[in-house]
Write a protein that holds these residues in place. Sequence first.
Motif, PDB file in Angstrom:
ATOM      1  N   PHE A  70      32.801  37.768  35.117  1.00 58.50           N
ATOM      2  CA  PHE A  70      33.682  36.625  34.855  1.00 58.50           C
ATOM      3  C   PHE A  70      33.108  35.323  35.399  1.00 58.50           C
ATOM      4  N   ILE A  71      32.350  35.405  36.492  1.00 56.03           N
ATOM      5  CA  ILE A  71      31.687  34.204  37.009  1.00 56.03           C
ATOM      6  C   ILE A  71      30.643  33.731  36.008  1.00 56.03           C
ATOM      7  N   GLU A  72      29.886  34.672  35.428  1.00 58.82           N
ATOM      8  CA  GLU A  72      28.896  34.324  34.406  1.00 58.82           C
ATOM      9  C   GLU A  72      29.554  33.694  33.189  1.00 58.82           C
ATOM     10  N   GLU A  73      30.784  34.123  32.877  1.00 64.37           N
ATOM     11  CA  GLU A  73      31.510  33.573  31.732  1.00 64.37           C
ATOM     12  C   GLU A  73      32.137  32.221  32.045  1.00 64.37           C
ATOM     13  N   GLY A  74      32.072  31.798  33.298  1.00 66.47           N
ATOM     14  CA  GLY A  74      32.582  30.491  33.676  1.00 66.47           C
ATOM     15  C   GLY A  74      34.086  30.429  33.898  1.00 66.47           C
ATOM     16  N   LYS A  75      34.676  31.528  34.304  1.00 68.98           N
ATOM     17  CA  LYS A  75      36.119  31.528  34.596  1.00 68.98           C
ATOM     18  C   LYS A  75      36.406  30.627  35.786  1.00 68.98           C
ATOM     19  N   GLY A  76      37.620  30.113  35.856  1.00 74.80           N
ATOM     20  CA  GLY A  76      38.022  29.228  36.937  1.00 74.80           C
ATOM     21  C   GLY A  76      38.296  29.974  38.235  1.00 74.80           C
ATOM     22  N   ALA A  77      38.353  29.196  39.318  1.00 74.11           N
ATOM     23  CA  ALA A  77      38.561  29.776  40.644  1.00 74.11           C
ATOM     24  C   ALA A  77      39.899  30.504  40.744  1.00 74.11           C
ATOM     25  N   ASP A  78      40.941  29.988  40.099  1.00 77.13           N
ATOM     26  CA  ASP A  78      42.254  30.637  40.155  1.00 77.13           C
ATOM     27  C   ASP A  78      42.220  32.006  39.482  1.00 77.13           C
ATOM     28  N   GLU A  79      41.562  32.081  38.330  1.00 80.05           N
ATOM     29  CA  GLU A  79      41.438  33.373  37.638  1.00 80.05           C
ATOM     30  C   GLU A  79      40.637  34.367  38.467  1.00 80.05           C
ATOM     31  N   LEU A  80      39.550  33.894  39.061  1.00 85.64           N
ATOM     32  CA  LEU A  80      38.723  34.782  39.880  1.00 85.64           C
ATOM     33  C   LEU A  80      39.486  35.288  41.099  1.00 85.64           C
ATOM     34  N   ARG A  81      40.272  34.412  41.690  1.00 81.00           N
ATOM     35  CA  ARG A  81      41.069  34.804  42.853  1.00 81.00           C
ATOM     36  C   ARG A  81      42.094  35.880  42.468  1.00 81.00           C
ATOM     37  N   MET A  82      42.735  35.722  41.335  1.00 79.09           N
ATOM     38  CA  MET A  82      43.713  36.712  40.870  1.00 79.09           C
ATOM     39  C   MET A  82      43.049  38.056  40.589  1.00 79.09           C
ATOM     40  N   ILE A  83      41.866  38.005  39.975  1.00 81.86           N
ATOM     41  CA  ILE A  83      41.133  39.243  39.701  1.00 81.86           C
ATOM     42  C   ILE A  83      40.757  39.927  41.008  1.00 81.86           C
ATOM     43  N   LEU A  84      40.301  39.152  41.969  1.00 83.05           N
ATOM     44  CA  LEU A  84      39.925  39.717  43.265  1.00 83.05           C
ATOM     45  C   LEU A  84      41.126  40.373  43.944  1.00 83.05           C
ATOM     46  N   TYR A  85      42.239  39.681  43.990  1.00 85.34           N
ATOM     47  CA  TYR A  85      43.421  40.230  44.665  1.00 85.34           C
ATOM     48  C   TYR A  85      43.951  41.476  43.966  1.00 85.34           C
ATOM     49  N   GLU A  86      44.016  41.435  42.669  1.00 89.12           N
ATOM     50  CA  GLU A  86      44.482  42.605  41.919  1.00 89.12           C
ATOM     51  C   GLU A  86      43.520  43.775  42.093  1.00 89.12           C
ATOM     52  N   GLY A  87      42.234  43.484  42.041  1.00 88.98           N
ATOM     53  CA  GLY A  87      41.235  44.542  42.214  1.00 88.98           C
ATOM     54  C   GLY A  87      41.275  45.157  43.597  1.00 88.98           C
ATOM     55  N   LEU A  88      41.424  44.329  44.613  1.00 93.32           N
ATOM     56  CA  LEU A  88      41.495  44.870  45.977  1.00 93.32           C
ATOM     57  C   LEU A  88      42.764  45.693  46.179  1.00 93.32           C
ATOM     58  N   LYS A  89      43.851  45.297  45.534  1.00 95.25           N
ATOM     59  CA  LYS A  89      45.080  46.099  45.590  1.00 95.25           C
ATOM     60  C   LYS A  89      44.823  47.484  45.004  1.00 95.25           C
ATOM     61  N   GLU A  90      44.148  47.518  43.871  1.00 99.74           N
ATOM     62  CA  GLU A  90      43.866  48.796  43.228  1.00 99.74           C
ATOM     63  C   GLU A  90      42.907  49.647  44.057  1.00 99.74           C
TER      64      GLU A  90
END
Length: 125
Positions: A70-90
Amino acid sequence: MIDFFREGGWGMWTILVFGMVTLGAALRFAYSPGRKTLPFIITMSITVLATTAHATWSDLAAVFATLARFIEEGKGADELRMILYEGLKECTRPGCFAGLFLTLSWLLVSVGMLRQPADAPSSNP
C-alpha cells in the motif's frame, strides 16, 4: 467466533489441532491421574506455544507485506494507520485462542493433581 478464527489466519488450524490434543490429555489426567501423562501434557503445551508464536509471526509478516504494498501504491497516512491497527489486532488472535486451550488444560491438570494422593503410585500405564 468464525470471524475471530478467520482473522487469526491459517495458523489457527494448527493451534486448534494441538490445543485439542493437549486439552484431551489434560481431561484424561483429570479423570485418571498418572505421572506418565504429565510429560506429554507439558510437551504438547510447548507445541501449542510454538505454533502460536509461528502463527503470530506469520500474521505480522502478512501485515507488513500489505503495508509495503500500500505504501508503494501511494496510500495516505490515515489509511496506512488503519491497516496497521487492524492488522495488529488480527495478529493477537492466535495468542488469545491458544491461551484458552492452555488455561483450560492446566486447570484440568490442577484437578488431576488434587485427585492424586501424594504417596500413591501412578495409575496410568
